[in-house]
Scaffold this active site. Structure first.
Site, short mmCIF file in Angstrom:
data_model
loop_
_atom_site.label_atom_id
_atom_site.label_comp_id
_atom_site.label_asym_id
_atom_site.label_seq_id
_atom_site.Cartn_x
_atom_site.Cartn_y
_atom_site.Cartn_z
N SER A 1 -39.11 34.18 60.79
CA SER A 1 -38.59 34.26 59.33
C SER A 1 -39.47 35.13 58.60
O SER A 1 -40.63 35.23 58.85
CB SER A 1 -39.00 32.79 58.79
OG SER A 1 -37.91 31.76 59.48
N GLU B 1 -37.40 42.39 41.33
CA GLU B 1 -36.00 42.11 41.20
C GLU B 1 -35.61 40.72 41.62
O GLU B 1 -34.76 40.18 41.28
CB GLU B 1 -35.13 43.16 41.85
CG GLU B 1 -35.36 44.51 41.29
CD GLU B 1 -36.50 45.44 42.02
OE1 GLU B 1 -36.77 46.38 41.60
OE2 GLU B 1 -37.05 44.77 43.02
N SER B 2 -36.69 40.15 42.47
CA SER B 2 -36.35 38.56 42.75
C SER B 2 -36.90 38.47 44.26
O SER B 2 -38.22 38.57 44.35
CB SER B 2 -35.02 37.85 42.80
OG SER B 2 -35.30 36.55 42.54
N HIS C 1 -34.15 35.12 58.32
CA HIS C 1 -34.41 34.27 59.47
C HIS C 1 -33.58 34.59 60.93
O HIS C 1 -32.16 35.08 60.80
CB HIS C 1 -33.76 32.67 59.22
CG HIS C 1 -34.57 32.24 58.00
ND1 HIS C 1 -35.86 31.82 57.92
CD2 HIS C 1 -34.00 32.28 56.68
CE1 HIS C 1 -35.75 31.57 56.76
NE2 HIS C 1 -34.92 31.61 55.94
N CYS D 1 -32.09 39.54 40.05
CA CYS D 1 -31.64 39.39 38.52
C CYS D 1 -31.74 40.77 37.90
O CYS D 1 -31.69 40.90 36.93
CB CYS D 1 -32.59 38.50 37.92
SG CYS D 1 -34.22 38.91 38.34
#
Length: 124
Positions: free
Chosen positions: A55, A62-63, A68, A83
């Site tokens: 993971s 940008e976020s 996984h 965003c």
């Protein structure tokens, strides 16, 4: 309504199981793909599970991008939340498909942070 961001959920099938098994390799693949797609890496963390699977989270300006992996099933799940129009999510999706050796990828897109016009006016 205006969306503040887009959340892309990806499922990769038929991946190279060896590439999915080690956090160092998964990290290199994901971080490089983010950079190729014009993402700005802030930080990242990747973890190997026992007996198998990885993971990881890449926090980007940008976020974020998460992954996984299930090497025993040759598949991986990836979330791309952004965003910013700067991040080329399609290039990121396609680069990961190639680098993970996937034979198939499915894509679902969601608009996030839906803001009503009245809320935009009230915020000013």
């Amino acid at each position: 309504m205006k969306a503040l961001g887009e959340h892309m959920l990806l499922e990769y099938y038929g991946c190279d199981a060896l590439k999915l098994a080690h956090s160092d390799e998964v990290k290199e693949i994901v971080v490089n793909a983010v950079r190729q797609a014009n993402g700005t890496v802030v930080t990242n963390i990747f973890h190997n599970f026992s007996p198998h699977g990885v993971s990881g989270v890449v926090v980007i300006a940008e976020s974020h991008v998460t992954i996984h992996t299930w090497p025993e099933h040759a598949c991986a799940a990836v979330d791309i939340f952004s965003c910013s129009a700067r991040l080329d999510k399609i290039l990121l999706r396609d680069t990961l498909k190639e680098q993970l050796g996937a034979s198939e990828v499915t894509t679902r897109n969601f608009q996030r942070g839906l803001v009503r016009a009245a809320a935009l006016v009230d915020a000013k």
